[in-house]
Design a protein around this motif. Sequence first.
Motif, PDB file in Angstrom:
ATOM      1  N   PHE A  25      -2.508   8.487  -2.372  1.00 37.10           N
ATOM      2  CA  PHE A  25      -2.093   8.065  -1.030  1.00 37.10           C
ATOM      3  C   PHE A  25      -3.312   7.927  -0.130  1.00 37.10           C
ATOM      4  O   PHE A  25      -3.978   8.910   0.185  1.00 37.10           O
ATOM      5  N   ASN A  26      -3.565   6.702   0.303  1.00 37.66           N
ATOM      6  CA  ASN A  26      -4.644   6.487   1.258  1.00 37.66           C
ATOM      7  C   ASN A  26      -4.119   6.412   2.685  1.00 37.66           C
ATOM      8  O   ASN A  26      -4.881   6.350   3.633  1.00 37.66           O
ATOM      9  N   HIS A  27      -2.799   6.368   2.784  1.00 37.84           N
ATOM     10  CA  HIS A  27      -2.180   6.422   4.109  1.00 37.84           C
ATOM     11  C   HIS A  27      -1.178   7.565   4.114  1.00 37.84           C
ATOM     12  O   HIS A  27      -0.393   7.706   3.183  1.00 37.84           O
ATOM     13  N   LYS A  71      -2.407  15.142  -1.966  1.00 39.69           N
ATOM     14  CA  LYS A  71      -1.809  13.843  -1.631  1.00 39.69           C
ATOM     15  C   LYS A  71      -2.805  12.712  -1.905  1.00 39.69           C
ATOM     16  O   LYS A  71      -2.460  11.686  -2.484  1.00 39.69           O
ATOM     17  N   TYR A  72      -4.018  12.951  -1.451  1.00 44.50           N
ATOM     18  CA  TYR A  72      -5.051  11.924  -1.641  1.00 44.50           C
ATOM     19  C   TYR A  72      -5.281  11.663  -3.123  1.00 44.50           C
ATOM     20  O   TYR A  72      -5.356  10.511  -3.568  1.00 44.50           O
ATOM     21  N   GLU A 120       0.833  -1.211   0.000  1.00 47.04           N
ATOM     22  CA  GLU A 120       0.000   0.000   0.000  1.00 47.04           C
ATOM     23  C   GLU A 120       0.860   1.252   0.000  1.00 47.04           C
ATOM     24  O   GLU A 120       1.920   1.298   0.612  1.00 47.04           O
ATOM     25  N   GLU A 131     -11.862   7.984   3.353  1.00 44.63           N
ATOM     26  CA  GLU A 131     -11.125   6.855   2.776  1.00 44.63           C
ATOM     27  C   GLU A 131      -9.667   6.813   3.181  1.00 44.63           C
ATOM     28  O   GLU A 131      -9.063   5.756   3.263  1.00 44.63           O
ATOM     29  N   ALA A 132      -9.088   7.993   3.377  1.00 42.38           N
ATOM     30  CA  ALA A 132      -7.664   8.044   3.712  1.00 42.38           C
ATOM     31  C   ALA A 132      -7.488   8.227   5.210  1.00 42.38           C
ATOM     32  O   ALA A 132      -8.355   8.772   5.892  1.00 42.38           O
ATOM     33  N   ASP A 133      -6.359   7.743   5.711  1.00 45.24           N
ATOM     34  CA  ASP A 133      -6.071   7.972   7.120  1.00 45.24           C
ATOM     35  C   ASP A 133      -4.735   8.688   7.254  1.00 45.24           C
ATOM     36  O   ASP A 133      -3.878   8.602   6.380  1.00 45.24           O
ATOM     37  N   SER A 179     -11.118  13.153   1.750  1.00 45.24           N
ATOM     38  CA  SER A 179     -11.104  11.801   1.189  1.00 45.24           C
ATOM     39  C   SER A 179     -12.420  11.078   1.466  1.00 45.24           C
ATOM     40  O   SER A 179     -12.519   9.884   1.221  1.00 45.24           O
ATOM     41  N   HIS A 200      -3.234  18.326   1.333  1.00 47.98           N
ATOM     42  CA  HIS A 200      -3.579  16.945   1.684  1.00 47.98           C
ATOM     43  C   HIS A 200      -4.605  16.346   0.716  1.00 47.98           C
ATOM     44  O   HIS A 200      -4.622  15.145   0.499  1.00 47.98           O
ATOM     45  N   VAL A 234      -8.057  15.642   6.379  1.00 53.60           N
ATOM     46  CA  VAL A 234      -7.851  14.429   5.587  1.00 53.60           C
ATOM     47  C   VAL A 234      -9.141  13.626   5.482  1.00 53.60           C
ATOM     48  O   VAL A 234      -9.501  13.115   4.420  1.00 53.60           O
TER      49      VAL A 234
END
Length: 581
Positions: free
Chosen positions: A344-346, A339-340, A119, A373-375, A370, A336, A366
């Motif tokens: 990137f989901n993490h 990023k998503y 991931e 969905e993302a953390d 998302s 952010h 975040v």
Amino acid sequence: MNVFALFAARVADALKGLYPSITEEALSRIVVEPPRDAAHGDLSTNAAMVVAKPLGKNPRDVASALADLFKADADVTSVEVAGPGFINFRLATPVWHEVLKSIAAQGGDFGRSNVGMGERVNVEYVSANPTGPMHVGHTRGAVFGDALASLMAYSGYDVTREYYINDAGSQIDTLARSTMLRYREALGETIEIPPGFYPGDYLVPVGEALKAEFGSSLLEKPEAEALSLVKDRVLAAMMDLIRSDLAKLNIHHDVFFSERQLHGQGGDIDLTLEWLRAEDMIYQGRLEPPKGKTPEDWEDREQTLFRATNYGDDVDRPLVKSNGAYTYFAADIAYHRNKYLRGFNHMVNVLGADHSGYVSRLKAAVKAVSHGEADIDVRICQLVRLMKNGEPFKMSKRSGDLVLLSDVVDEVGSDATRFMLLYRRNDAAMDFDFAVVKEQTRDNPVFYVQYAHARTYSVFRKVAEEMPGLDTSASALAAADISLLSSEADLELIKALAQWPRIVASAASAHEPHRVAFYLYELASAFHGFWAKGNQDVALRFVNADDSMLTTARLALVGAVRQVLVNGLTLLGVSAPEELS
RNA sequence: GACCCCGUAGCUCAGCAGGAUAGAGCGCAGGAUUCCUAAUCCUGAGGCCAUGAGUUCGAAUCUCAUCGGGGUCACCA
């Protein structure tokens, strides 16, 4: 080979056989680990206790049913049910010998895992403002982020190391103006640096470079145009400075993301706000002044607010300043979201203690951009207090005379700096004592661990001297009869080595690189301890001139210790010298 | 006023998606070198895990409160 993971899987299978109705959730809580007290055995599992409740059974009954299934297992010499329902295993010697073999076979990959399952994770760290060289305050986060990124990559994540350049705020204008003064200085003017400007002399060379590039022509241009040119030059220079500071600690990023690229008409911030508005995550409203102390210049006004409280924050957050510009947070939401959208989901952000109040806001952002969905995990690195001989080390605020990262590295070296900073949990404040860090004693864990590594080399040097004919090549060691390693001391050391894969995996998933540092210290201690046993008992020496079979087997063991020390030190970015001088 | 982190041996710190008798280093007291770099090892003393309550078979670990220490608190970045 990870014996703990192996047995966790076997225990889970056995339970599924016994109780087909068992849930995956219950099985996932099973832990197989070494018991706190080694007298209880090699492995211990809480499986019966974890599973008993959902099954509505007595933990001890489950435990003994489970234990019975392992009684015939050739890898297991004893199984016992203990206490409230622990199951303790003792493993047969050949299992440990298998571990040893797998270390040699896997080499640098012993400990590597796939817990990350490929991931993608974005680890953002350092992100110091590009207004000057790095100072000590940045060092901890830099080292932490770097080690964490390595750890996660080693554990099967697809890691991107990212640096967010805060090059869009008013501090950058001040930087450009400060540089302008240095430019004038380079042209021969006598300058005075007003308060609020950056006084550091690291801007002097930038001023000179400007003179070399433009001569005096900048002075003839309109100020805005000149400043804009200066800004580009100084930002590039500062980022070079920062990159070279980081390089001293062996820290490198994959992506340098400029905040400036988010701004501007139709830029990411505009688009993000538009999107947030369409999602009804933004509204016009008023904020209550903070309770307790109201800022003197508090201005009660209607402003553009992000509904952070819908995502777990304490208060909704402003996105537009009273002068119409975007807030830093607005840019950060856009960043952010970017990023998503990059996949990137993490995300992991490493921030300094002064940003602790920022965490819930960032998490809210975040979550919002998302749709959950993302953390993001925000790791806060607490303050480092510099000490000299037990006394706090005063940093003079005069003329940028902070303690610089490069000063620290020059003084104590990259290895000691990195290890000491990692030999502590990130969320606890720490003292960093120059005297101790430079000392080469047991007081200083870096040297203790490096010495253990160097000792593995000195064993080989000794063998070459005493048993010149002995083949110590990798293939000879691979062919060694390691069944000769049957003493308690041998097995103890092998068991310490067998811990490594589970230590790495747990450190990676908990985002806690310090666990690796502590493990290395323990392994070094086990190795040093084994060494000393040779003083009492000749049979336990590494080098036995009259027993080449045993010596070869021991060398295989020493080689495995070296391999694991190298693997760990590499993850921490600390060198593994063959000799300490 | 609110939020975040920390409080474990004299000191510096591990242990914390609850588990069996709470660990290590330093310091202190004593010991160990005919393999190797003693830059090491071994033994010992030293603890109401800040305090109080709660959750349960079981708490240093989870929850709440209190007390201490550090950090932060619209529009700075």
